[in-house]
Scaffold this active site. Structure first.
Site, short mmCIF file in Angstrom:
data_model
loop_
_atom_site.label_atom_id
_atom_site.label_comp_id
_atom_site.label_asym_id
_atom_site.label_seq_id
_atom_site.Cartn_x
_atom_site.Cartn_y
_atom_site.Cartn_z
N ARG A 1 -26.30 -37.67 75.59
CA ARG A 1 -25.25 -38.07 76.51
C ARG A 1 -25.39 -39.54 76.92
O ARG A 1 -24.43 -40.19 77.30
CB ARG A 1 -25.29 -37.22 77.80
CG ARG A 1 -24.92 -35.77 77.63
CD ARG A 1 -25.23 -34.99 78.89
NE ARG A 1 -24.58 -35.51 80.08
CZ ARG A 1 -23.31 -35.26 80.41
NH1 ARG A 1 -22.58 -34.48 79.64
NH2 ARG A 1 -22.80 -35.78 81.50
N ARG B 1 -29.02 -49.22 74.46
CA ARG B 1 -28.30 -50.40 73.96
C ARG B 1 -29.23 -51.59 73.78
O ARG B 1 -30.15 -51.79 74.59
CB ARG B 1 -27.18 -50.79 74.94
CG ARG B 1 -26.15 -49.70 75.14
CD ARG B 1 -24.83 -50.30 75.58
NE ARG B 1 -23.91 -49.24 75.94
CZ ARG B 1 -23.69 -48.81 77.18
NH1 ARG B 1 -24.32 -49.40 78.20
NH2 ARG B 1 -22.84 -47.85 77.40
N ARG C 1 -28.79 -24.51 86.73
CA ARG C 1 -29.41 -25.27 87.82
C ARG C 1 -28.34 -25.51 88.86
O ARG C 1 -27.16 -25.72 88.53
CB ARG C 1 -29.93 -26.63 87.32
CG ARG C 1 -31.03 -26.51 86.32
CD ARG C 1 -32.30 -25.94 86.88
NE ARG C 1 -33.06 -26.94 87.62
CZ ARG C 1 -34.17 -26.66 88.30
NH1 ARG C 1 -34.61 -25.41 88.38
NH2 ARG C 1 -34.83 -27.62 88.92
N ARG D 1 -31.60 -38.16 92.39
CA ARG D 1 -30.83 -39.40 92.55
C ARG D 1 -30.25 -39.48 93.96
O ARG D 1 -30.15 -38.46 94.67
CB ARG D 1 -29.72 -39.50 91.51
CG ARG D 1 -28.73 -38.36 91.51
CD ARG D 1 -27.84 -38.41 90.25
NE ARG D 1 -26.82 -37.38 90.29
CZ ARG D 1 -26.00 -37.10 89.29
NH1 ARG D 1 -26.05 -37.79 88.16
NH2 ARG D 1 -25.11 -36.14 89.40
N GLU E 1 -29.89 -35.91 96.04
CA GLU E 1 -29.62 -34.70 95.25
C GLU E 1 -30.93 -34.05 94.82
O GLU E 1 -31.78 -34.69 94.19
CB GLU E 1 -28.80 -35.04 94.00
CG GLU E 1 -27.39 -35.48 94.32
CD GLU E 1 -26.49 -35.56 93.09
OE1 GLU E 1 -26.88 -35.07 92.00
OE2 GLU E 1 -25.40 -36.14 93.23
N TYR F 1 -22.05 -27.44 79.16
CA TYR F 1 -22.21 -28.69 79.93
C TYR F 1 -21.02 -29.57 79.53
O TYR F 1 -21.06 -30.22 78.49
CB TYR F 1 -23.53 -29.31 79.49
CG TYR F 1 -24.09 -30.46 80.30
CD1 TYR F 1 -23.41 -31.05 81.36
CD2 TYR F 1 -25.35 -30.96 79.99
CE1 TYR F 1 -23.98 -32.08 82.06
CE2 TYR F 1 -25.93 -32.00 80.69
CZ TYR F 1 -25.24 -32.56 81.72
OH TYR F 1 -25.79 -33.59 82.42
N ASP G 1 -17.87 -32.48 80.40
CA ASP G 1 -17.34 -33.54 81.26
C ASP G 1 -15.86 -33.26 81.55
O ASP G 1 -15.23 -32.45 80.86
CB ASP G 1 -17.48 -34.89 80.56
CG ASP G 1 -18.94 -35.29 80.42
OD1 ASP G 1 -19.74 -34.88 81.26
OD2 ASP G 1 -19.27 -36.02 79.46
N1 UDP Z 1 -31.78 -38.40 82.54
C1 UDP Z 1 -33.05 -38.87 82.82
N2 UDP Z 1 -33.19 -40.00 83.58
C2 UDP Z 1 -32.15 -40.65 84.10
C3 UDP Z 1 -30.86 -40.18 83.83
C4 UDP Z 1 -30.70 -39.05 83.07
O1 UDP Z 1 -34.03 -38.26 82.39
O2 UDP Z 1 -32.36 -41.67 84.81
C5 UDP Z 1 -31.62 -37.20 81.68
C6 UDP Z 1 -31.62 -35.90 82.48
O3 UDP Z 1 -32.25 -34.89 81.71
C7 UDP Z 1 -30.13 -35.60 82.62
C8 UDP Z 1 -29.60 -36.08 81.28
O4 UDP Z 1 -30.40 -37.24 80.99
O5 UDP Z 1 -29.89 -34.24 82.82
C9 UDP Z 1 -28.13 -36.42 81.26
O6 UDP Z 1 -27.87 -37.39 82.26
P1 UDP Z 1 -26.42 -37.56 82.91
O7 UDP Z 1 -26.47 -38.76 83.76
O8 UDP Z 1 -25.41 -37.49 81.84
O9 UDP Z 1 -26.34 -36.26 83.83
P2 UDP Z 1 -25.22 -35.82 84.91
O10 UDP Z 1 -24.55 -37.05 85.43
O11 UDP Z 1 -24.32 -34.88 84.18
O12 UDP Z 1 -26.06 -35.16 85.96
#
Ligand code: UDP
Length: 386
Positions: free
Chosen positions: A174, A178, A251, A281, A302, A350, A352
């Protein structure tokens, strides 16, 4: 006789479906939602104390590559050109996320050019992994163990409650890596946030005399829905069958609300990658609407936890045992003819927002065509389950 449909759930799946069904067919639609508001987990509402538009169930940034989906959502309200720029805190230092040239140079204390950074990551990545079988292998193959442990291991363990090697590689895919200074969290052509929030968009989708919505109305499995031509269910699949094969793993997220004066963290989302910090986060919603002025601020820490019977299911875990159970539920569902299942919870994926919307539109069209031509009605919005 004019078909009369019942849609359980008023999130994007239910709202888009209702909107499209009345366009395609001469019909009426009743929607039920067990919550006191419509919009499902995309519901937005202004916070009373600060006036800030809050994404009540966590941050939602709209992004898609599909022009027709972008035009569709924009036909219900104006989106601003918000670009999601996230920072990640790891071992006392702040870096841009997703991993980009700035992250790499900061982390390794280098001044690499794009080519040099690519060559460097290539040299430290695990070359023994040909086809990554899980999240951890995907990370080790593409970014190597230093960056993996700094940014992904701890966050992922907190987020999913298991070792990252038990999770599918698709979760990590996901997020891009870069070799330039582009720090946009998403790589899609179209991105934005609706100026009046997502709830206003969904309200417009269902603003038609042929659609009626009842809030605080819970669907109870086994309820008599015989006066409807067809039922569309967008809730959790296992709940529809009263968990007869067990509970699918999810979860859930617990949001700890805080207020402060001014600006708390200077951006909308800060990820906390260390395992020692219990939350994943911190999201500060005023930064989703930078065109608005607010003296105070509201932010949420969160915490990710295992979903108990009373919790809201957020992220489908999709571990091996879950997928086996999902298959059983789907076989059961396929035997019924009067109910269809669509959306994130009913298909246990999962997804979007753009994915949910695209699938609901396609499903509504497929369903309408089958109904018009007396073909068997589709049961699920997706055919590929794994
Ligand atoms: N992830 C991580 N560190 C980060 C951001 C994301 O390990 O700083 C991993 C984590 O397993 C997460 C996945 O990447 O579930 C997908 O991140 P995304 O931001 O797409 O998750 P969402 O916004 O759907 O919670």
């Amino acid at each position: 006789m004019t078909p009369r449909f019942l849609i359980i759930g008023s999130g994007f799946s239910g709202s888009v479906l209702a909107n499209r069904l009345i366009k395609n067919l001469d019909c009426t639609v009743d929607m039920w939602d067990e919550r006191s508001h419509a919009g499902g987990n995309c519901h937005t509402e202004r916070d009373v104390q600060t006036g800030i538009m809050v994404h009540q169930y966590g941050p939602h940034i709209f992004n898609t590559d599909r022009k027709e989906i972008w035009e569709y959502v924009n036909s219900f309200g104006t989106f601003n050109n918000y670009v999601h720029q996230v920072k990640a805190l790891s071992k006392g230092r702040i870096y841009p996320m997703p991993v980009n040239l700035f992250t790499i140079n900061q982390f390794f204390n280098k001044t690499f050019s794009p080519q040099e950074a690519k060559a460097y990551l290539g040299s430290i990545a695990d070359k023994t992994i040909a086809n990554p079988a899980n999240f951890e292998e995907q990370a080790l193959k593409f970014i190597g163990k230093e960056l993996y442990h700094a940014f992904f291991y701890g966050y992922t363990k907190k987020q999913w409650g298991c070792e990252p090697n038990a999770l599918p590689a698709s979760i990590l895919k996901r997020i891009p890596v870069r070799f330039n200074y582009d720090d946009n969290y998403h790589s899609n052509v179209y991105t934005g946030i609706p100026i009046d929030g997502y709830s206003a968009i969904m309200q417009k989708m269902i603003a038609d005399a042929r659609i009626s919505i009842t809030l605080n109305k819970k669907f109870i499995p086994g309820m008599d829905t015989g006066n409807y031509t067809h039922v569309f269910y967008t809730g959790p699949l296992d709940a529809y069958f009263e968990y007869s094969y067990g509970r699918l793993g999810y979860r859930t997220v617990s949001f700890e609300k805080h207020y402060a004066e001014g600006d708390f963290q200077g951006l909308s989302q800060m990820n906390y990658c260390d395992e020692t910090i219990p939350y994943t986060r911190v999201v500060e919603h005023k930064h989703f609407t930078p065109w608005e002025q607010h003296d105070k601020t509201i932010y949420f820490k969160e915490y990710s936890c295992e979903t108990g019977p009373k919790d809201i299911p957020y992220y489908p875990k999709r571990l091996h045992a879950d997928k086996m159970m999902l298959q059983q539920y789907r076989l059961y569902a396929e035997k019924m003819q009067s109910v269809s299942f669509l959306g994130r919870l009913a298909t246990y994926r999962y997804m979007d927002m753009h994915h949910v919307i695209g699938e609901a539109l396609d499903f509504a069209d497929r369903f309408s065509n089958c109904l018009k031509s007396n073909q068997p009605l589709p049961v699920f919005s997706n055919t590929e389950i794994f």
